[in-house]
Design a protein around this motif. Structure first.
Motif: not given
Length: 227
Positions: A28-29, A32, A108, A224-225
């Motif tokens: 997930v990182f 992003e 997203h 952002t995370m």
């Protein structure tokens, strides 16, 4: 014609397989990071430093024409992709292709427009990178500038909004347009000469700006995370 059709079909299949291999991840990182890196805004500070460095090392006339030729390179590259190739070939983006869109990793909910051949991101960034690399004439700095174009191009495949082939063709057009614009700039503005660095500090400042921008991509992704 039959053999060429079979060969083209096989190349398209390889292109899809390579794209799906590169596309997305379970991290997930990293999703992003790539999402931040593909945006134009994150690179604006680097662009401002680049303009400042050019202004310090070129005469006013040379600087003005450098900005003009860089702008023309991006304009020609972007319009060739968006106004000519995409509407003519109408090749679906992976995220929009009915055959594979459901297996493409999307970040997203970003899917881009309908058509993706060829990649304007790749052609635009490589046209700028090639122009600047030829103008700077510093090997390490040139590699850093080109790495910026490579990263931008990679993000498009990772996000599934371009096939690998879209990016490769965009890269070729970027190389051609950037080198052609620099050739015209050197012939008519630099009159066959090269840019003379006023101080050895300026290449280092430009290099630091690029590396700092890379760091900012990770920082913004973390923020952002955490938001």
């Amino acid at each position: 014609m039959g053999y060429l059709s079979v060969l083209l079909e096989q190349c398209l299949q390889w292109d899809k397989q390579a794209t799906l291999f590169i596309n997305g991840s379970d991290n997930v990182f990293w999703d992003e990071v790539i999402y931040v890196a593909t945006s134009t805004g994150i690179w604006i500070p680097m662009g401002c430093v680049m303009l400042w460095v050019l202004g310090k090392n070129l005469s006013l006339r040379q600087f003005g024409f450098a900005v003009l030729f860089l702008s023309l390179a991006v304009l020609v590259s972007d319009q060739l992709s968006s106004a000519v190739f995409k509407p003519y070939f109408q090749r679906w983006r992976p995220t929009q292709d009915p055959l594979i869109m459901h297996v493409v990793d999307v970040v997203h909910a970003y899917r881009g427009g309908s058509y993706g051949f060829f990649s304007a991101h790749a052609s635009n960034t490589f046209s700028v990178a090639v122009f600047l690399s030829l103008l700077f004439r510093r090997r390490l700095l040139g590699l850093l500038v080109v790495s910026w174009a490579v990263i931008n191009s990679y993000t498009r495949i990772y996000l599934g909004v371009h096939y690998l082939g879209d990016v490769l063709v965009g890269t070729l057009f970027g190389l051609l347009i950037g080198s052609s614009m620099y050739g015209l700039y050197r012939k008519y503005i630099l009159q066959g000469g090269v840019m003379q660095w006023k101080s050895s500090l300026y290449p280092h400042i430009m290099a630091i700006a690029i590396l700092f921008s890379y760091c900012m991509v990770f920082i913004v992704a973390l923020l952002t995370m955490g938001a």
